[in-house]
Design an enzyme around this catalytic site. Structure first.
Site, mmCIF file in Angstrom:
data_model
loop_
_atom_site.group_PDB
_atom_site.id
_atom_site.type_symbol
_atom_site.label_atom_id
_atom_site.label_comp_id
_atom_site.label_asym_id
_atom_site.label_seq_id
_atom_site.Cartn_x
_atom_site.Cartn_y
_atom_site.Cartn_z
ATOM 1 N N PRO A 116 19.435 79.185 85.918
ATOM 2 C CA PRO A 116 19.824 80.447 85.290
ATOM 3 C C PRO A 116 19.185 81.638 86.001
ATOM 4 O O PRO A 116 18.254 82.273 85.495
ATOM 5 C CB PRO A 116 19.307 80.291 83.856
ATOM 6 C CG PRO A 116 18.092 79.422 84.006
ATOM 7 C CD PRO A 116 18.386 78.489 85.148
ATOM 8 N N LYS A 117 19.701 81.973 87.188
ATOM 9 C CA LYS A 117 19.061 82.959 88.057
ATOM 10 C C LYS A 117 19.747 84.317 87.966
ATOM 11 O O LYS A 117 20.974 84.409 87.890
ATOM 12 C CB LYS A 117 19.059 82.461 89.502
ATOM 13 C CG LYS A 117 18.239 81.199 89.698
ATOM 14 C CD LYS A 117 18.055 80.853 91.151
ATOM 15 C CE LYS A 117 17.093 79.676 91.311
ATOM 16 N NZ LYS A 117 16.722 79.425 92.702
ATOM 17 N N LYS A 118 18.903 85.365 88.010
ATOM 18 C CA LYS A 118 19.375 86.744 88.049
ATOM 19 C C LYS A 118 18.606 87.497 89.133
ATOM 20 O O LYS A 118 17.488 87.121 89.489
ATOM 21 C CB LYS A 118 19.174 87.426 86.695
ATOM 22 C CG LYS A 118 19.929 86.758 85.553
ATOM 23 C CD LYS A 118 19.690 87.450 84.222
ATOM 24 C CE LYS A 118 20.445 88.751 84.112
ATOM 25 N NZ LYS A 118 20.385 89.315 82.724
#
Length: 247
Positions: A116-118
């Site tokens: 879950p990368k931002k």
């Protein structure tokens, strides 16, 4: 390009110039700064999806990770929250959110494993006698971690065992109509680990509220431990352990 060529070459987007190369993905001199803290039990259980289970002791590991040499992904830094869990009664970790500063591992992490990368700006550096990790989301500082630099060595075998635990991810990829096309619990491992150092020291962690980087929604109630690790390792590809869309 004919249909068979599309099938043969389809790995990642764009088709003619993928955002990242095929694995395996080897990391050299990967540096971890991990602060484990006790948080609110109800808030923790609210963000961990079944069938994962949260232990009675509500812990969160806040991580800053420097990756100066990684196959295909280059030189980058990331930061985020990882939660100790169990699956089928066996211990592991669940990655809640990660923030990083490099596009190939952002795209690859999301598309391949389901990380879950931002996009954000994490930094991990040594300032004289202090190891310092920070995370900025835009102009806002949302996390600051500090630790006394290499005050006491830790057992390398024990730290390797902890890195070898399975990690779980909630991988979500939408359909073109906006519904979920993929919604599954995935598992991956770090393998071929060579530990180069492990230390601990006095530590602190400050988290600030942000609408789009909600790290402070799991508040710091008590620091449990802090670890500074350096290792070479390979991030193996994953497997699906639960399909939320299966009938």
């Amino acid at each position: 390009m004919d249909i068979e060529s599309v099938r043969k070459n389809a790995f990642a987007m764009p088709l003619t110039s993928p955002a990242y190369p095929p694995g395996p993905y080897r990391f050299v001199n990967r540096e971890f700064f991990i602060i484990t803290y006790r948080t609110d039990r109800d808030r923790l259980r609210a963000v961990v999806p079944e069938p994962l289970q949260v232990p009675d002791d509500p812990l969160v590991s806040y991580e800053f990770i420097r990756m100066p040499d990684s196959t295909g992904f280059g030189d980058y830094t990331e930061s985020g929250q990882v939660i100790p869990v169990t699956f089928g009664g066996k211990p592991g970790t669940y990655t809640l959110a990660m923030y990083l500063d490099d596009h190939p591992p952002l795209a690859g992490g999301r598309e391949l494993w389901g990380f879950p990368k931002k996009l954000a700006k994490p930094v991990l550096a040594t300032h004289k006698d202090t190891l310092v990790g920070t995370l900025d989301y835009g102009p806002v500082r949302v996390a600051t971690g500090t630790m006394g630099y290499k005050h006491r060595a830790l057992d390398l075998a024990e730290q390797q065992r902890r890195l070898e635990l399975p990690n779980y991810l909630l991988k979500i990829i939408p359909h073109v109509d906006g519904t979920a096309r993929i919604c599954e619990l995935a598992r991956n491992y770090m393998v071929d680990i060579t530990m180069k150092g492990a230390w601990t020291g006095p530590a602190s962690l400050e988290l600030a509220h942000h609408a789009l980087a909600p790290v402070a929604e799991l508040p710091v109630l008590e620091i449990v431990e802090a670890r500074h690790l350096v290792a070479d390792l390979t991030l193996a590809l994953g497997e699906v352990v639960y399909d939320y869309l299966a009938k």
